[in-house]
Design a protein around this motif. Structure first.
Motif, PDB file in Angstrom:
ATOM      1  N   VAL A 115       0.846  -1.197   0.000  1.00  0.00           N
ATOM      2  CA  VAL A 115       0.000   0.000   0.000  1.00  0.00           C
ATOM      3  C   VAL A 115       0.882   1.247   0.000  1.00  0.00           C
ATOM      4  CG1 VAL A 115      -1.784   1.292   1.244  1.00  0.00           C
ATOM      5  CG2 VAL A 115      -1.827  -1.215   1.257  1.00  0.00           C
ATOM      6  N   ILE A 116       0.505   2.220  -0.824  1.00  0.00           N
ATOM      7  CA  ILE A 116       1.149   3.533  -0.779  1.00  0.00           C
ATOM      8  C   ILE A 116       0.070   4.610  -0.743  1.00  0.00           C
ATOM      9  CG2 ILE A 116       3.247   2.823  -1.996  1.00  0.00           C
ATOM     10  CD1 ILE A 116       2.116   4.234  -4.498  1.00  0.00           C
ATOM     11  N   LEU A 117       0.453   5.765  -0.228  1.00  0.00           N
ATOM     12  CA  LEU A 117      -0.414   6.943  -0.250  1.00  0.00           C
ATOM     13  C   LEU A 117      -0.017   7.794  -1.451  1.00  0.00           C
ATOM     14  CD1 LEU A 117      -2.506   8.858   1.173  1.00  0.00           C
ATOM     15  CD2 LEU A 117      -0.516   9.933   2.272  1.00  0.00           C
ATOM     16  N   GLN A 118      -0.985   8.114  -2.284  1.00  0.00           N
ATOM     17  CA  GLN A 118      -0.712   8.970  -3.434  1.00  0.00           C
ATOM     18  C   GLN A 118      -0.948  10.421  -3.031  1.00  0.00           C
ATOM     19  OE1 GLN A 118      -3.050   7.469  -6.736  1.00  0.00           O
ATOM     20  NE2 GLN A 118      -1.506   5.944  -7.236  1.00  0.00           N
ATOM     21  N   SER A 119       0.137  11.075  -2.652  1.00  0.00           N
ATOM     22  CA  SER A 119       0.099  12.484  -2.263  1.00  0.00           C
ATOM     23  C   SER A 119       1.179  13.220  -3.044  1.00  0.00           C
ATOM     24  CB  SER A 119       0.335  12.640  -0.756  1.00  0.00           C
ATOM     25  OG  SER A 119       1.623  12.161  -0.406  1.00  0.00           O
ATOM     26  N   PRO A 120       1.000  14.512  -3.307  1.00  0.00           N
ATOM     27  CA  PRO A 120       1.966  15.243  -4.136  1.00  0.00           C
ATOM     28  C   PRO A 120       3.330  15.335  -3.466  1.00  0.00           C
ATOM     29  CG  PRO A 120       0.374  16.750  -3.174  1.00  0.00           C
ATOM     30  CD  PRO A 120      -0.122  15.370  -2.882  1.00  0.00           C
ATOM     31  N   ALA A 121       4.366  15.249  -4.290  1.00  0.00           N
ATOM     32  CA  ALA A 121       5.722  15.332  -3.762  1.00  0.00           C
ATOM     33  C   ALA A 121       6.103  16.764  -3.423  1.00  0.00           C
ATOM     34  CB  ALA A 121       6.705  14.758  -4.780  1.00  0.00           C
ATOM     35  N   LEU A 122       5.558  17.721  -4.161  1.00  0.00           N
ATOM     36  CA  LEU A 122       5.899  19.128  -3.965  1.00  0.00           C
ATOM     37  C   LEU A 122       4.809  19.833  -3.170  1.00  0.00           C
ATOM     38  CD1 LEU A 122       7.196  19.907  -7.557  1.00  0.00           C
ATOM     39  CD2 LEU A 122       8.560  19.467  -5.513  1.00  0.00           C
ATOM     40  N   PRO A 123       5.124  20.952  -2.542  1.00  0.00           N
ATOM     41  CA  PRO A 123       4.103  21.691  -1.790  1.00  0.00           C
ATOM     42  C   PRO A 123       2.945  22.117  -2.685  1.00  0.00           C
ATOM     43  CG  PRO A 123       6.299  22.489  -1.243  1.00  0.00           C
ATOM     44  CD  PRO A 123       6.469  21.565  -2.409  1.00  0.00           C
ATOM     45  N   VAL A 124       1.754  22.133  -2.101  1.00  0.00           N
ATOM     46  CA  VAL A 124       0.572  22.628  -2.805  1.00  0.00           C
ATOM     47  C   VAL A 124       0.288  24.043  -2.311  1.00  0.00           C
ATOM     48  CG1 VAL A 124      -0.416  20.353  -3.195  1.00  0.00           C
ATOM     49  CG2 VAL A 124      -0.932  21.556  -1.080  1.00  0.00           C
ATOM     50  N   THR A 125      -0.449  24.791  -3.105  1.00  0.00           N
ATOM     51  CA  THR A 125      -0.718  26.192  -2.787  1.00  0.00           C
ATOM     52  C   THR A 125      -2.055  26.331  -2.076  1.00  0.00           C
ATOM     53  OG1 THR A 125       0.530  26.858  -4.744  1.00  0.00           O
ATOM     54  CG2 THR A 125      -0.909  28.512  -3.762  1.00  0.00           C
ATOM     55  N   GLU A 126      -2.090  27.219  -1.102  1.00  0.00           N
ATOM     56  CA  GLU A 126      -3.339  27.496  -0.391  1.00  0.00           C
ATOM     57  C   GLU A 126      -4.466  27.756  -1.382  1.00  0.00           C
ATOM     58  OE1 GLU A 126      -2.944  29.575   3.926  1.00  0.00           O
ATOM     59  OE2 GLU A 126      -2.253  30.762   2.236  1.00  0.00           O
ATOM     60  N   GLY A 127      -5.616  27.126  -1.115  1.00  0.00           N
ATOM     61  CA  GLY A 127      -6.773  27.314  -1.976  1.00  0.00           C
ATOM     62  C   GLY A 127      -6.898  26.288  -3.078  1.00  0.00           C
ATOM     63  N   ASP A 128      -5.824  25.515  -3.345  1.00  0.00           N
ATOM     64  CA  ASP A 128      -5.891  24.497  -4.395  1.00  0.00           C
ATOM     65  C   ASP A 128      -6.793  23.339  -3.965  1.00  0.00           C
ATOM     66  OD1 ASP A 128      -4.212  25.934  -5.967  1.00  0.00           O
ATOM     67  OD2 ASP A 128      -2.471  24.608  -5.751  1.00  0.00           O
ATOM     68  N   ARG A 129      -7.385  22.698  -4.952  1.00  0.00           N
ATOM     69  CA  ARG A 129      -8.139  21.471  -4.697  1.00  0.00           C
ATOM     70  C   ARG A 129      -7.160  20.305  -4.684  1.00  0.00           C
ATOM     71  NH1 ARG A 129     -13.432  19.701  -5.090  1.00  0.00           N
ATOM     72  NH2 ARG A 129     -13.708  17.496  -5.636  1.00  0.00           N
ATOM     73  N   LEU A 130      -7.311  19.405  -3.730  1.00  0.00           N
ATOM     74  CA  LEU A 130      -6.370  18.301  -3.576  1.00  0.00           C
ATOM     75  C   LEU A 130      -7.120  17.037  -3.189  1.00  0.00           C
ATOM     76  CD1 LEU A 130      -3.452  17.170  -3.278  1.00  0.00           C
ATOM     77  CD2 LEU A 130      -3.547  17.924  -0.890  1.00  0.00           C
ATOM     78  N   VAL A 169      -7.170  23.669   0.063  1.00  0.00           N
ATOM     79  CA  VAL A 169      -6.261  23.379   1.172  1.00  0.00           C
ATOM     80  C   VAL A 169      -5.852  24.671   1.871  1.00  0.00           C
ATOM     81  CG1 VAL A 169      -5.360  21.256   0.177  1.00  0.00           C
ATOM     82  CG2 VAL A 169      -4.278  23.423  -0.375  1.00  0.00           C
ATOM     83  N   SER A 170      -5.537  24.546   3.152  1.00  0.00           N
ATOM     84  CA  SER A 170      -5.062  25.677   3.944  1.00  0.00           C
ATOM     85  C   SER A 170      -3.842  25.237   4.736  1.00  0.00           C
ATOM     86  CB  SER A 170      -6.160  26.182   4.887  1.00  0.00           C
ATOM     87  OG  SER A 170      -6.475  25.182   5.848  1.00  0.00           O
ATOM     88  N   VAL A 194       2.042  22.907   2.548  1.00  0.00           N
ATOM     89  CA  VAL A 194       1.152  23.894   1.936  1.00  0.00           C
ATOM     90  C   VAL A 194       1.866  25.236   1.951  1.00  0.00           C
ATOM     91  CG1 VAL A 194      -1.093  25.035   2.017  1.00  0.00           C
ATOM     92  CG2 VAL A 194      -0.882  22.644   2.747  1.00  0.00           C
ATOM     93  N   ARG A 195       2.022  25.834   0.782  1.00  0.00           N
ATOM     94  CA  ARG A 195       2.669  27.143   0.708  1.00  0.00           C
ATOM     95  C   ARG A 195       1.621  28.239   0.613  1.00  0.00           C
ATOM     96  NH1 ARG A 195       4.879  25.086  -4.473  1.00  0.00           N
ATOM     97  NH2 ARG A 195       3.287  25.434  -6.072  1.00  0.00           N
ATOM     98  N   VAL A 196       1.995  29.407   1.087  1.00  0.00           N
ATOM     99  CA  VAL A 196       1.078  30.545   1.101  1.00  0.00           C
ATOM    100  C   VAL A 196       0.854  31.018  -0.328  1.00  0.00           C
ATOM    101  CG1 VAL A 196       0.719  32.888   1.941  1.00  0.00           C
ATOM    102  CG2 VAL A 196       1.862  31.202   3.389  1.00  0.00           C
ATOM    103  N   ALA A 197      -0.388  31.290  -0.647  1.00  0.00           N
ATOM    104  CA  ALA A 197      -0.706  31.797  -1.982  1.00  0.00           C
ATOM    105  C   ALA A 197      -0.156  33.205  -2.140  1.00  0.00           C
ATOM    106  CB  ALA A 197      -2.217  31.791  -2.203  1.00  0.00           C
ATOM    107  N   ALA A 198       0.344  33.496  -3.320  1.00  0.00           N
ATOM    108  CA  ALA A 198       0.874  34.833  -3.591  1.00  0.00           C
ATOM    109  C   ALA A 198      -0.256  35.853  -3.537  1.00  0.00           C
ATOM    110  CB  ALA A 198       1.543  34.864  -4.963  1.00  0.00           C
ATOM    111  N   GLU A 199       0.025  36.981  -2.890  1.00  0.00           N
ATOM    112  CA  GLU A 199      -0.992  38.020  -2.798  1.00  0.00           C
ATOM    113  C   GLU A 199      -1.224  38.643  -4.167  1.00  0.00           C
ATOM    114  OE1 GLU A 199      -0.058  40.903   0.103  1.00  0.00           O
ATOM    115  OE2 GLU A 199      -0.003  39.487   1.785  1.00  0.00           O
ATOM    116  N   PRO A 200      -2.492  38.862  -4.521  1.00  0.00           N
ATOM    117  CA  PRO A 200      -2.760  39.485  -5.824  1.00  0.00           C
ATOM    118  C   PRO A 200      -2.250  40.920  -5.843  1.00  0.00           C
ATOM    119  CG  PRO A 200      -4.771  39.376  -4.514  1.00  0.00           C
ATOM    120  CD  PRO A 200      -3.722  38.594  -3.759  1.00  0.00           C
TER     121      PRO A 200
END
Length: 252
Positions: A115-130, A169-170, A194-200
């Motif tokens: 069994v393995i967990l399929q999770s992203p290797a790189l950080p995801v951005t706040e607000g992304d669907r995961l 995600v948050s 989880v990385r902080v989303a860039a401010e607009p």
């Protein structure tokens, strides 16, 4: 000496005081792999085939470089491991020939469990669907099994589920995740970053409404008329004063 590497198929330029960081990526994009899986890693700015080397630290070796010590270099800064083993688990990053620059790093775990967990290797951005999935060895093409999911050791929900989905995600979702499939076993744990989303950027102020050309012409004409009237009045006043002075001067 600081420099920026700009690459294409023919030329590499070094521009002082500027720098573009490499970005490490893994294909498929996940942090856990079964034994005998094939893994490809790439690094370097897009289109750049030189100046970066893939390196890794494992439990058995430190700072080994592809392809001299592991993997097969396919083109430029891409490296492939045709068959991974638990000894390939470790930290991977891109190193530069210029003053020891390095890229982001990522952790890869190779397991001989089912069994393995399929999770992203790189950080995801706040607000992304995961979506996190649990996968079983030899189940390619089959629907994901119902599994128990855990975050930081605590079970998510109260029953098995096919996946765990985050609508957005948050930072509070960061942590160690793993999954367990009844009758098959459980996965290693992986860190979800989880990385902080860039401010607009600040909104651009609305443009000032253009002044119609006709209004400009009318305003200019009015100013000219006012100026002309003032000049006429001043001249008339001066002439009256001159005449008064002339009439009151005694004759000799």
């Amino acid at each position: 000496w600081d420099g920026q590497v700009l690459c294409n198929t023919r030329v590499r330029l070094f521009i002082p005081h500027l720098w573009i960081s490499a970005a490490l990526a893994v294909h498929p994009d996940r942090s856990q792999f079964f034994v005998y899986d094939r893994v490809a890693l790439t690094c370097g700015p897009p289109g750049c085939s030189g100046g970066w080397t893939l390196q890794r630290n494992t439990s058995t070796h430190a700072a080994r470089t592809c392809p001299s010590a592991w993997g097969l270099q396919t083109n430029g800064s891409a490296c492939v491991i045709d068959t991974v083993y638990p000894s390939d688990s470790g930290v991977y990053w891109c190193g530069s020939e210029l003053r020891g620059r390095s890229s982001n790093s990522l952790n890869i775990t190779v397991t001989d469990s089912d069994v393995i967990l399929q999770s992203p290797a790189l950080p995801v951005t706040e607000g992304d669907r995961l979506t996190l999935l649990c996968a079983c060895r030899g189940a390619r093409g089959e629907p994901p099994p119902a599994a128990f999911f855990y975050k930081d050791g605590a079970m998510i929900g109260d029953r098995p589920a096919a996946n765990v989905t985050f609508a957005g995600v948050s930072r509070s979702d960061e942590g160690f995740y793993r999954c367990a499939v009844p009758g098959r076993g459980e996965s290693p744990r992986s860190w979800l970053a989880v990385r902080v989303a860039a401010e607009p950027p600040p909104p651009t102020p609305p443009p000032r409404p253009p002044v119609p050309r006709l209004a400009c012409v009318v305003l200019l004409v009015v100013l000219l008329v006012v100026l002309h009237v003032l000049l006429v009045a001043v001249c008339a006043k001066v002439r009256r004063k001159v005449r008064g002075d002339a009439s009151g001067h005694p004759q000799s």
